[in-house]
Structure formats: structure tokens, C-alpha cells
Scaffold this active site. Structure first.
Site, PDB file in Angstrom:
ATOM      1  N   ASN A   1       0.861  -1.183   0.000  1.00 55.02           N
ATOM      2  CA  ASN A   1       0.000   0.000   0.000  1.00 55.02           C
ATOM      3  C   ASN A   1       0.895   1.230   0.000  1.00 55.02           C
ATOM      4  OD1 ASN A   1      -1.796   2.054   0.492  1.00 55.02           O
ATOM      5  ND2 ASN A   1      -2.277   1.420   2.599  1.00 55.02           N
TER       6      ASN A   1
ATOM      7  N   LYS B   1       0.086   4.277  -0.302  1.00 48.23           N
ATOM      8  CA  LYS B   1      -0.589   5.458   0.245  1.00 48.23           C
ATOM      9  C   LYS B   1      -0.359   6.665  -0.681  1.00 48.23           C
ATOM     10  CE  LYS B   1       0.125   3.457   4.755  1.00 48.23           C
ATOM     11  NZ  LYS B   1       0.004   3.617   6.189  1.00 48.23           N
TER      12      LYS B   1
ATOM     13  N   HIS C   1      -9.379   0.788   4.709  1.00 43.64           N
ATOM     14  CA  HIS C   1      -8.126   1.046   5.426  1.00 43.64           C
ATOM     15  C   HIS C   1      -8.420   1.987   6.594  1.00 43.64           C
ATOM     16  CE1 HIS C   1      -4.103   2.444   6.344  1.00 43.64           C
ATOM     17  NE2 HIS C   1      -3.662   1.361   5.736  1.00 43.64           N
TER      18      HIS C   1
ATOM     19  N   GLU D   1      -6.954   4.468   7.708  1.00 49.35           N
ATOM     20  CA  GLU D   1      -6.794   5.905   7.420  1.00 49.35           C
ATOM     21  C   GLU D   1      -8.050   6.448   6.733  1.00 49.35           C
ATOM     22  OE1 GLU D   1      -3.057   5.540   5.369  1.00 49.35           O
ATOM     23  OE2 GLU D   1      -2.108   4.970   7.252  1.00 49.35           O
TER      24      GLU D   1
ATOM     25  N   GLU E   1      -5.363  -5.377  10.337  1.00 46.51           N
ATOM     26  CA  GLU E   1      -4.382  -4.321  10.586  1.00 46.51           C
ATOM     27  C   GLU E   1      -4.711  -3.629  11.912  1.00 46.51           C
ATOM     28  OE1 GLU E   1      -2.382  -3.016   6.714  1.00 46.51           O
ATOM     29  OE2 GLU E   1      -4.129  -1.746   6.984  1.00 46.51           O
TER      30      GLU E   1
ATOM     31  N   GLY F   1       2.248   2.119  10.785  1.00 47.77           N
ATOM     32  CA  GLY F   1       3.164   3.253  10.668  1.00 47.77           C
ATOM     33  C   GLY F   1       3.810   3.654  11.978  1.00 47.77           C
TER      34      GLY F   1
ATOM     35  N   SER G   1       3.410  -2.230  10.413  1.00 48.61           N
ATOM     36  CA  SER G   1       4.861  -2.214  10.658  1.00 48.61           C
ATOM     37  C   SER G   1       5.528  -3.551  10.344  1.00 48.61           C
ATOM     38  CB  SER G   1       5.159  -1.766  12.091  1.00 48.61           C
ATOM     39  OG  SER G   1       4.680  -0.450  12.303  1.00 48.61           O
TER      40      SER G   1
HETATM   41  C1  PEP Z   1      -0.755   0.040   6.007  1.00 48.11           C
HETATM   42  O1  PEP Z   1      -0.896   1.245   5.913  1.00 48.11           O
HETATM   43  O2  PEP Z   1      -1.586  -0.726   5.489  1.00 48.11           O
HETATM   44  C2  PEP Z   1       0.407  -0.459   6.753  1.00 48.11           C
HETATM   45  C3  PEP Z   1       0.409  -1.711   7.124  1.00 48.11           C
HETATM   46  O3  PEP Z   1       1.404   0.446   6.992  1.00 48.11           O
HETATM   47  P1  PEP Z   1       2.842   0.159   7.677  1.00 48.11           P
HETATM   48  O4  PEP Z   1       3.355  -1.127   7.079  1.00 48.11           O
HETATM   49  O5  PEP Z   1       3.673   1.338   7.279  1.00 48.11           O
HETATM   50  O6  PEP Z   1       2.608   0.038   9.141  1.00 48.11           O
END
Ligand code: PEP
Length: 252
Positions: free
Chosen positions: A9, A11, A96, A98, A168, A174, A214
Site C-alpha cells: 500500500n 498510500k 483502510h 486511514e 491491521e 506506521g 509495521s
Molecule cells: C498500512 O498502511 O496498510 C500499513 C500496514 O502500513 P505500515 O506497514 O507502514 O505500518
């Protein structure tokens, strides 16, 4: 047998030339590896057609990061399922955290998005996960259950068999704070149990459940070795080909 999947992803990152360079590198690096997973990139909308052209010539798959819940019309700035279909996009992330947080998306809207994607033959990557407070209050299972029920469980089993779930935990996205392999396995097994109760054993065994939050080359192997973890949805570490391919090479 269910599929291992690693999806990136991106973003709101990269310019057109940066995106082209990264995709080009991923395609070259993929050729040199015997990956035991499907590799998907989800770049920003303006780069999807270019990415789709690369996908046509390689094993790389492409997904979008979002669609609008309406099929067409006066929704300035939005992109639709038929638009994605017209450039051969195979996957689309929906829900997601966000988008839930900054754009106030509800599971009811996500259910509409899932319907549209499936109507156009595009596979939804449906994200679920709790915030830190919910984990601390021990309501994380209830939260994920409700997201699954309200966003996905209106689908019939044929439709649902085209869905990918991404767990997630929002506190891990993040932040550099990954869920432990045990925490991931516990929630993935719970999600699979919900699917089993709703759709039966065959569907539950076939659906891929990805972990996101992460995930990086250092922790991917221990996460992906868990029985119910079928790969990852990767944010930050999908922006460099080396890291992304190292994660994708983490299946035993
Ligand atoms: C995401 O935004 O779906 C995600 C898993 O981000 P990160 O790997 O940066 O934590």
C-alpha cells in the site's frame, strides 16, 4: 490451498517518475526470485494505468487504494469501480483505517464498495482492526467481528470467496510497533472462525488473511509462519523494492 499474498500500500507517496522507477525495479527483482506468494502493488490512482501496463508483461498484480461507493455520477474527485475495471485493475483495498479515520468511512459504505467491486470482477482487500484503546479494553475481538459482519457478511459465499481480509491493528500501522506473531495468529484464527461459522469450512480454509502493521524484512518470517497468517499488507516497507521483495521472500 489458499494463496500467500504480499500487497504493498503506497498510500499518498511518489511522483509519476518515482513510481515508474520503483515498479520497474520490482519487476526486475521479481524475475530473480522464486516467490512463494502473489505480489500486488497498490499505487496512487494516477499511476494505476502505468502499473497495469507493467502487470500485463509480468507476474506483478495491481490494486487500487479505494473507490467510491457509487457506480458513477456527480462525485467530484472520486474514482469508480468501472474506471478501475476499464484499466484491468484486479484488486482494491477498502476500509483502510486511514480512510475510516480521516474520511469517516463506515462499514455500510464499505459493504456498498465491496458489492461494486465484485460486480466488476475486482477483488476487495477488506481491512479490519482495532485501535489501541479497544485492545486495552479487551474489546478488539468484538470490534473486528462487527467490522466483518457489517462490511462483508451480506455477501453470499461465491462472492465472499473473492475477498481478501487484511487484519491491521491500527496501533501497529506506521508506528514501528508490530503485533507479536501470537497476537496476529490469535486474531487471524478468530477471523477464520467467524468465516467458518458464516460460510462453512471450505470457504474459511480458502480465504487469505493478511497481516498489516509495521511489517518489515526483520519480522515478516515470524509473522508469516503462523498458521492463519497468509501474508501481509505492507505500507512503509513497500516503497523500496529491496525491502518489499525481502518481505515477499519470507515464506518457508
Ligand atoms: C498500512 O498502511 O496498510 C500499513 C500496514 O502500513 P505500515 O506497514 O507502514 O505500518
Amino acid at each position: 490451498m489458499r494463496k500467500n499474498i504480499v500487497a504493498g500500500n503506497w498510500k499518498m507517496n511518489k511522483t509519476f517518475s518515482d513510481a515508474e522507477e520503483l515498479i520497474d525495479q520490482i519487476v526486475v527483482d521479481m524475475e530473480n526470485k522464486d516467490l512463494k506468494c502473489e505480489l500486488i502493488i497498490c499505487p496512487p490512482a494516477p499511476f494505476l494505468e502505468m502499473a497495469s501496463d507493467y502487470a500485463e508483461e509480468s507476474r506483478l498484480k495491481v490494486g487500487a487504494q479505494n473507490i467510491n461507493e457509487h457506480e458513477s455520477g456527480a462525485y467530484t474527485g472520486e474514482i469508480s469501480a468501472p474506471m478501475l475495471d476499464s484499466i484491468d485493475i484486479e484488486y482494491c483495498i477498502i476500509g483502510h483505517s486511514e480512510r475510516r479515520k480521516y474520511f469517516h468511512e463506515t462499514d455500510e459504505q464499505l459493504a456498498q464498495k465491496a458489492n461494486l467491486l465484485l460486480d466488476y470482477g475486482i477483488k476487495p482487500i477488506f481491512c479490519v482492526g482495532e485501535v489501541l484503546e479497544e485492545r486495552e479494553n479487551n474489546t478488539h475481538f468484538d470490534v473486528v467481528k462487527k467490522q466483518m459482519e457489517d462490511g462483508m457478511f451480506h455477501l453470499n459465499s461465491d462472492e465472499f470467496s473473492n475477498v481478501i481480509i487484511a487484519y491491521e491493528p491500527v496501533w501497529a500501522i506506521g508506528t514501528g510497533k508490530t503485533a507479536s506473531p501470537e497476537q496476529a495468529q490469535e486474531m487471524h484464527a478468530y477471523i477464520r472462525k467467524l468465516i467458518l461459522e458464516k460460510y462453512g469450512k471450505e470457504t474459511a480454509e480458502e480465504v487469505s488473511i493478511l497481516y498489516g502493521g509495521s511489517c518489515n524484512p526483520g519480522n515478516a518470517k515470524s509473522l508469516f509462519s503462523q498458521e492463519d497468517v497468509d501474508g501481509g499488507l505492507i505500507g512503509g516497507a513497500s516503497l523500496k523494492s529491496d525491502d518489499f521483495l525481502a518481505i515477499a521472500s519470507s515464506f518457508e
